[in-house]
Design an enzyme around this catalytic site. Structure first.
Site, short mmCIF file in Angstrom:
data_model
loop_
_atom_site.label_atom_id
_atom_site.label_comp_id
_atom_site.label_asym_id
_atom_site.label_seq_id
_atom_site.Cartn_x
_atom_site.Cartn_y
_atom_site.Cartn_z
N ASP A 209 5.61 8.66 1.34
CA ASP A 209 4.47 9.15 2.14
C ASP A 209 4.82 9.42 3.59
OD1 ASP A 209 2.44 9.13 0.29
OD2 ASP A 209 2.03 6.99 0.55
N LYS B 244 0.43 13.63 2.60
CA LYS B 244 -0.74 14.51 2.50
C LYS B 244 -1.15 15.02 3.87
CE LYS B 244 -2.43 12.05 -1.46
NZ LYS B 244 -2.86 10.69 -1.59
N MET C 38 -7.46 4.31 9.00
CA MET C 38 -7.71 5.76 9.00
C MET C 38 -8.94 6.11 9.85
SD MET C 38 -6.96 6.64 4.99
CE MET C 38 -7.95 5.33 4.30
N1 SAH Z 1 -1.93 1.13 1.86
C1 SAH Z 1 -1.84 1.05 3.30
C2 SAH Z 1 -2.96 1.77 4.00
C3 SAH Z 1 -3.02 3.26 3.74
S1 SAH Z 1 -4.21 4.06 4.71
C4 SAH Z 1 -1.75 -0.41 3.73
O1 SAH Z 1 -2.02 -1.32 2.92
O2 SAH Z 1 -1.38 -0.66 4.88
C5 SAH Z 1 -3.27 4.57 6.11
C6 SAH Z 1 -3.75 3.87 7.36
O3 SAH Z 1 -3.16 2.58 7.47
C7 SAH Z 1 -3.43 4.56 8.65
O4 SAH Z 1 -4.34 5.59 8.95
C8 SAH Z 1 -3.55 3.41 9.65
O5 SAH Z 1 -4.91 3.12 9.89
C9 SAH Z 1 -2.99 2.26 8.83
N2 SAH Z 1 -1.56 1.97 9.07
C10 SAH Z 1 -0.61 1.87 8.14
N3 SAH Z 1 0.56 1.49 8.68
C11 SAH Z 1 0.33 1.34 10.01
C12 SAH Z 1 1.15 0.94 11.12
N4 SAH Z 1 2.43 0.61 10.97
N5 SAH Z 1 0.57 0.88 12.34
C13 SAH Z 1 -0.72 1.19 12.52
N6 SAH Z 1 -1.53 1.58 11.50
C14 SAH Z 1 -1.01 1.64 10.27
#
Ligand code: SAH
Length: 240
Positions: A36, A58, A169
């Protein structure tokens, strides 16, 4: 012919050392890696050198088409006998449609194994010095999506009752989220933190208040974890 297999792998928040041992081992063994937008180079570097790496991030407005392509790629490679790693940021089942990929693979007779990951929802606030629960300050937290169809909103009233809100998000809709939480009874002076690039060397934390976010005064450009709640004030104890 050898039958393929799908591994739904949680890639953690970004720092490759936060991957599970199992995720690291399976990445070394897979034939194909579908990754991703939030997958970091350090995590991807753990894949077998001969593995085929396919970017399936995406983009706005193309979600459905991209998701259909992901289903196709999983089926194509797994039915050809390959071991497919579907590498997702954080935990594969926290948003990001991992469960749908699991179901589609099963419908087509493909074996699936889940490798949970460290979700950014919990790890990113923690690494920024924000505990999601804290005695006498926060007894509950909820992880909420900040992404929904443009021009609509969700009913924030049930979430507004929870001590700590972790919104993923939510960067783009931050003004509407803050306005909605205030309308649902949260205080304008309640602390809010946005954490960008969590767990990475260039991690950035913006600490502010709900009222300022609602007024459009807070600039955030990239993906971030948004935390709303009194626990944000604990941060000063844990950071220099
Ligand atoms: N499955 C993922 C979340 C997917 S949605 C999980 O469990 O972490 C994607 C969102 O996750 C982004 O828009 C942001 O809000 C957050 N995100 C994921 N990794 C991040 C990071 N290293 N720093 C800040 N936000 C993060």
């Amino acid at each position: 012919m050898k039958t393929g297999k799908l591994y739904l792998i949680g890639g953690g928040p970004g720092d490759a050392e936060l991957l599970t041992l199992k995720a690291a081992r399976v990445l070394r063994e897979c034939d194909v890696v579908l990754y991703d937008r939030l997958t970091t180079p350090a995590v991807l570097a753990l894949a077998r050198p001969e593995a085929e790496l396919i970017y399936v991030g995406k983009h706005d407005g193309e979600q459905e088409r991209e998701q259909a392509r992901i289903f196709e790629l999983i089926l194509e490679h797994a039915t050809a006998g390959r071991t497919v790693a579907r590498l997702k940021g954080g935990d594969p089942l926290v948003f990001g449609r991992g469960a749908e990929e699991w179901a589609v693979a099963l419908e087509h007779g493909i074996e699936v194994e889940l490798i949970p990951g460290v979700s950014s929802a919990i790890a990113v606030p923690g690494l920024a010095g924000i505990p999601l629960t804290f005695r006498e300050v926060s007894r509950s937290f909820a992880v909420v999506t900040g992404h929904w169809k443009t021009g609509t909103n969700m009913d924030w009233a049930p979430y507004a009752k929870i001590d700590t809100l972790v919104i993923l998000m939510g960067t783009k809709q931050r003004v509407l989220i803050a306005e909605s939480l205030i309308a649902a009874g949260r205080n304008v002076s309640e602390p809010v933190a946005f954490v960008e690039q969590g767990s990475m060397a260039d991690q950035r934390v913006v600490e502010t208040e709900l009222g300022a976010v609602a007024k459009g005064e807070v600039e955030i450009s990239g993906p971030a974890v948004m935390v709303v709640g009194e626990v944000v004030r604990q941060r000063k104890k844990f950071t220099k």
